[in-house]
Design a protein around this motif. Structure first.
Motif, PDB file in Angstrom:
ATOM      1  N   ARG A 107       0.810  -1.212   0.000  1.00 55.39           N
ATOM      2  CA  ARG A 107       0.000   0.000   0.000  1.00 55.39           C
ATOM      3  C   ARG A 107       0.849   1.271   0.000  1.00 55.39           C
ATOM      4  NH1 ARG A 107      -5.829   0.775   2.729  1.00 55.39           N
ATOM      5  NH2 ARG A 107      -5.819   3.022   3.003  1.00 55.39           N
ATOM      6  N   MET A 108       1.987   1.265   0.679  1.00 55.21           N
ATOM      7  CA  MET A 108       2.807   2.469   0.819  1.00 55.21           C
ATOM      8  C   MET A 108       3.801   2.646  -0.323  1.00 55.21           C
ATOM      9  SD  MET A 108       1.859   4.046   3.593  1.00 55.21           S
ATOM     10  CE  MET A 108       3.172   5.005   4.383  1.00 55.21           C
TER      11      MET A 108
ATOM     12  N   ARG B 157       1.659   3.064  -5.198  1.00 56.69           N
ATOM     13  CA  ARG B 157       1.692   4.523  -5.251  1.00 56.69           C
ATOM     14  C   ARG B 157       2.746   4.943  -6.255  1.00 56.69           C
ATOM     15  NH1 ARG B 157      -0.729   7.213  -0.688  1.00 56.69           N
ATOM     16  NH2 ARG B 157       0.072   9.040  -1.779  1.00 56.69           N
TER      17      ARG B 157
ATOM     18  N   TRP C  27      -0.709  17.767   3.817  1.00 58.55           N
ATOM     19  CA  TRP C  27      -0.202  16.389   3.721  1.00 58.55           C
ATOM     20  C   TRP C  27      -0.252  15.669   5.065  1.00 58.55           C
ATOM     21  CZ3 TRP C  27      -0.356  13.724  -0.397  1.00 58.55           C
ATOM     22  CH2 TRP C  27      -0.114  14.292  -1.653  1.00 58.55           C
TER      23      TRP C  27
ATOM     24  N   TYR D 201      -3.655  14.469   5.244  1.00 61.80           N
ATOM     25  CA  TYR D 201      -3.837  13.338   4.333  1.00 61.80           C
ATOM     26  C   TYR D 201      -3.258  12.059   4.934  1.00 61.80           C
ATOM     27  CZ  TYR D 201      -2.882  10.149   0.485  1.00 61.80           C
ATOM     28  OH  TYR D 201      -2.805   9.028  -0.294  1.00 61.80           O
ATOM     29  N   TRP D 202      -2.023  12.125   5.421  1.00 61.40           N
ATOM     30  CA  TRP D 202      -1.353  10.906   5.875  1.00 61.40           C
ATOM     31  C   TRP D 202      -1.932  10.343   7.157  1.00 61.40           C
ATOM     32  CZ3 TRP D 202       0.813   7.664   2.900  1.00 61.40           C
ATOM     33  CH2 TRP D 202       1.451   8.081   1.730  1.00 61.40           C
TER      34      TRP D 202
ATOM     35  N   ASN E  12      -5.016  10.326   7.944  1.00 62.76           N
ATOM     36  CA  ASN E  12      -6.217   9.583   7.542  1.00 62.76           C
ATOM     37  C   ASN E  12      -5.866   8.304   6.781  1.00 62.76           C
ATOM     38  OD1 ASN E  12      -7.881  11.526   8.670  1.00 62.76           O
ATOM     39  ND2 ASN E  12      -7.903  12.741   6.793  1.00 62.76           N
ATOM     40  N   GLU E  13      -4.907   8.431   5.887  1.00 57.10           N
ATOM     41  CA  GLU E  13      -4.481   7.279   5.085  1.00 57.10           C
ATOM     42  C   GLU E  13      -3.951   6.160   5.988  1.00 57.10           C
ATOM     43  OE1 GLU E  13      -4.480   6.056   2.143  1.00 57.10           O
ATOM     44  OE2 GLU E  13      -2.845   4.582   2.302  1.00 57.10           O
ATOM     45  N   ARG E  14      -3.147   6.536   6.967  1.00 59.39           N
ATOM     46  CA  ARG E  14      -2.572   5.524   7.852  1.00 59.39           C
ATOM     47  C   ARG E  14      -3.627   4.914   8.762  1.00 59.39           C
ATOM     48  NH1 ARG E  14       0.047   2.571   6.566  1.00 59.39           N
ATOM     49  NH2 ARG E  14       0.744   2.039   8.641  1.00 59.39           N
TER      50      ARG E  14
ATOM     51  N   ASP F 189      -6.692   4.552   8.059  1.00 56.85           N
ATOM     52  CA  ASP F 189      -7.497   3.692   7.209  1.00 56.85           C
ATOM     53  C   ASP F 189      -6.834   2.340   6.954  1.00 56.85           C
ATOM     54  OD1 ASP F 189      -9.878   3.453   5.498  1.00 56.85           O
ATOM     55  OD2 ASP F 189      -8.373   3.246   3.901  1.00 56.85           O
ATOM     56  N   TRP F 190      -5.493   2.337   6.940  1.00 56.72           N
ATOM     57  CA  TRP F 190      -4.783   1.070   6.690  1.00 56.72           C
ATOM     58  C   TRP F 190      -5.124   0.031   7.773  1.00 56.72           C
ATOM     59  CZ3 TRP F 190      -0.348  -1.324   9.195  1.00 56.72           C
ATOM     60  CH2 TRP F 190       0.146  -2.434   8.499  1.00 56.72           C
TER      61      TRP F 190
ATOM     62  N   SER G   9      -8.452  -1.253   7.151  1.00 59.60           N
ATOM     63  CA  SER G   9      -8.519  -2.121   5.969  1.00 59.60           C
ATOM     64  C   SER G   9      -8.083  -3.542   6.294  1.00 59.60           C
ATOM     65  CB  SER G   9      -7.646  -1.561   4.836  1.00 59.60           C
ATOM     66  OG  SER G   9      -6.268  -1.849   5.076  1.00 59.60           O
TER      67      SER G   9
END
Lengths: 480, 480
Positions: free
Chosen positions: A63-64, A68, A242, A245-246, A248-250, A252-253, A256
């Motif tokens: 994912r990281m 990407r 950013w 963003y990060w 939230n992205e992390r 969410d991981w 997931s």
């Protein structure tokens, strides 16, 4: 004193004991060097544990890095030039305040000791008597309660060793206390060889080492641990966006991979909690049996690290943007230090979190005399994806057919496991404890119609499916 | 003196320089801590290098662990109990004979120094003059040729550090010099929790550390390196058969990843080369630019290691076979120490071997003005599996379509790379150097008929294929 320091950190609920016992019993995690009495806070991952950790780290990398366009990976040495750690401040500042109790000789970290009001009277036990004394500082000995303590000494958390045959100050080197600095030191090499434009990230996974005095909570805090870190370089004025963003992205991981959202939270650091160079920071916290505690930190480190390495190395580490207008000249073309967002996750810690989160006990129920222990791990994390059983061990057709199915899974890159030992019920129970999401049983009917029984871990539902569909059914559950 | 010692080890052919330059230029391998002047023999893997190394190690794990019923994995601590290394003999015996030249002060390993006949007259240079002297020993200084040398001192190859805040003999620990001992120490834990019956193996990958005096040949021999080791436990009387099996199986693995069979050989150790505990040993050797040298060793270690750990730990490490007739009692049921076959491969070394083996230069030819550098890496090893290019960067439909195709590959777990920079020819050339086996170009025709150009790295052949088939075509080439 923040929330973490207020917890004593010793009164783990029984769940931790259950997890530790399961880890040992089923081969997730062993105490290191156990036949020699073990080594403080060192752990070895057994056959199931190593697969769980690999799956977790592989999913992070997928994912990281892989999925990407804007992040690439590196894998740097554990032993780096000692000047890296001088520049980063780890040689001078990366230390714990260490204290000895004059009475019971215990050695402990001042910032982890029980808090008292300075100047207050405290009671403690020594030589079989209860004594009273005045607390000079804001803490007492965690072992005997005594306020008679040595001075605080700063103790560096880095492991020191020597490169070369002779131990001299000249060849002192350190085991890295974090993977992050390698991304800063390699920033320009990576940017230039991979022709990267801002914003972009450099990611790394690997072991780090900290000579922690207080090790606790099984694999949660140990001297040797594994990290998954990424440094995301961006234009200074975009760093707040950013960071948002990060975080939230992390977050969410973890979701997931099936982590319970009720037990996860994002916590913004208070101003007084922030490192002096950080412009903002979030912790992703999990509700462990001992309370909310850290899983990952996402920090806006500004240009602090690149600036420090630029100063100490004497090498220019600026990024050149041909389009950006340089305020100094009013023309396009500007050299500047990017700012950095760092999502820093603990792989070892995440393994513990997912084990705790997945652990479940089901009581006996109608139709089932015995309860069961089941690890409800996400199929992508599960060490074994599917177990294949011949109903009867002595029937050669069944065992051969089962092994054929196992090989079909292997061809599809699915980690399948063959087991013929004991009754089917016990084989299911073993796989439930190992977190295996699917079991397939080959029986007499298979010979007639090429179907098998597919059994689901979570609800123990059983379905009859054609052998030809087995791999596809499992593979679909493994997709992100 | 064996073949390896006779080579000076410094006269690398230009190929090594080309590989080193390519590694740096394209981001396979950088010197560690380069902005600080580097660190002796420490290397960092860049974006392409980390993918190559991961692919290589993952393929080993697939074949050695996942696709076998009889092997399981572990992942142990790098810092183990020091008693492990006392038992294994590494504390007492794991040392190099170290010598200082009295004339030029060079420090070197006696066993790597140029050989001369003891007692013979040798010439050497000092203070601008040619001097003569008598060689007392079988070697002279490798720097100045002088026979005036210090005594040989044994220098331990293990990195020493301290666990805990104070450096005392009590808390000395070592960085592991090999991963193998963890498998012996965990033998019973793994066997019992995983219910394994002989024969079975325990495998591990990870970093090891040796304080080598002589580091050489880029990443071939460095102080920090990565290993892939497996200990295969079997009945004593079957060990010769299993040694034979594993030497072939391991040799075949290198071939399965496309290594040139002309440059690989299996070499049985001579009797006088064997370690005192080994009953037999093979080296898999590769013809590096400096000559044939080791890639992997496969040894029959008998029960030496388990016996040593049993003695030192005082813990019984025997395996119980309920069926085997115990000669002592004449009845079924026997406790005994299994014998062990160890295939020990170097991951770091294998990365170098596959880079050397894959490197190719093609001269300009009819229809092509420029020659090219191409890395003919096996598709399973290639860092990037497929690169996707929009023919024109400014056409938004093309770039969007290209990115859609990249995502399709990601969904199929294929590491795909998007590139829109420069002319198509230069993009192909960049991917040839990176070892990318497939390139896909999206152009105007794609809009009409949903086809793209698939270009093959090795012969530069181009084919028009439907977009819908792209993932399948690539995935098929990645299967073992």
């Amino acid at each position: 004193m923040n929330e973490k320091q207020k917890r004593s950190g010793t009164e783990d609920l029984p769940l931790m004991q259950k997890i530790t016992a399961l880890c040992k019993r089923r081969g997730f995690v062993f105490q290191s060097s156990e036949i020699y009495g073990g080594l403080k806070s060192a752990y070895d991952y057994g056959p199931l544990g190593v697969e769980l950790k690999r799956n977790l780290m592989q999913d992070w990398w997928r994912r990281m890095v892989h999925e990407r366009e804007d992040v690439v990976g590196i894998d740097a040495s554990i032993i780096m030039s000692p000047r890296v750690w001088e520049a980063s401040g780890h040689v001078a500042g990366f230390s714990d305040p260490l204290v000895d109790c004059k009475l019971c000789k215990a050695r402990f970290r001042a910032d982890k000791a029980p808090a008292v009001t300075p100047g207050s009277e405290v009671e403690y036990r020594a030589h079989g008597k209860t004594l009273k004394g005045q607390a000079e500082r804001g803490y007492v000995c965690p072992e005997c309660g005594s306020p008679e303590l040595s001075e605080e000494r700063a103790f560096n958390l880095m492991f020191k060793t020597s490169l070369g045959p002779v131990d001299t100050a000249d060849n002192t080197v350190y085991l890295r206390p974090e993977t992050a600095q390698a991304m800063f030191v390699n920033f320009l090499n990576v940017q230039q060889t991979y022709r990267l434009r801002l914003p972009f990230g450099i990611a790394q996974q690997g072991k780090s080492f900290r000579n922690e005095i207080t090790v606790e909570h099984f694999i949660f805090r140990s001297c040797e641990f594994e990290q998954m870190e990424m440094e995301f370089f961006c234009e200074p004025e975009t760093s707040d966006t950013w960071l948002d963003y990060w975080k939230n992205e992390r977050f969410d991981w973890y979701l997931s991979l099936g982590a319970n959202p009720q037990k996860l939270r994002l916590r913004a650091h208070d101003k007084d909690e922030l490192a002096h160079y950080a412009r903002g920071c979030y912790d992703i916290e999990y509700e462990y049996p001992w309370g909310w505690d850290e899983l990952e930190g996402i920090a806006n480190r500004t240009d602090y690290d690149l600036r420090k390495h630029q100063e100490h190395s004497g090498k220019k580490l600026t990024y050149f943007d041909p389009a950006r207008i340089d305020p100094a000249t009013g023309k396009p073309g500007m050299h500047f230090l990017p700012h950095v967002i760092e999502p820093a996750a603990g792989a070892t810690r995440s393994v513990l979190m997912f084990l705790l989160d997945a652990y479940d006990e089901e009581p006996p129920s109608e139709g089932r005399q015995e309860g069961r222990v089941v690890l409800r791990l996400h199929p992508r994390l599960a060490p074994i994806k599917v177990a294949v059983f011949p109903l009867v061990k002595k029937d050669e057709w069944l065992t051969a057919k089962s092994r054929e199915i196992v090989k079909e899974f292997w061809r599809g890159s699915v980690n399948a496991f063959y087991d013929e030992k004991d009754a089917i019920g016990r084989r299911y129970a073993r796989q439930d404890e190992a977190g295996t999401p699917f079991c397939i049983t080959v029986d007499g009917q298979t010979r007639d119609d090429d179907t098998v029984t597919l059994r689901f871990r979570d609800d123990m539902r059983q379905e009859r499916i054609p052998v030809a569909e087995a791999v596809d059914i499992v593979v679909r559950k493994l997709r992100p």
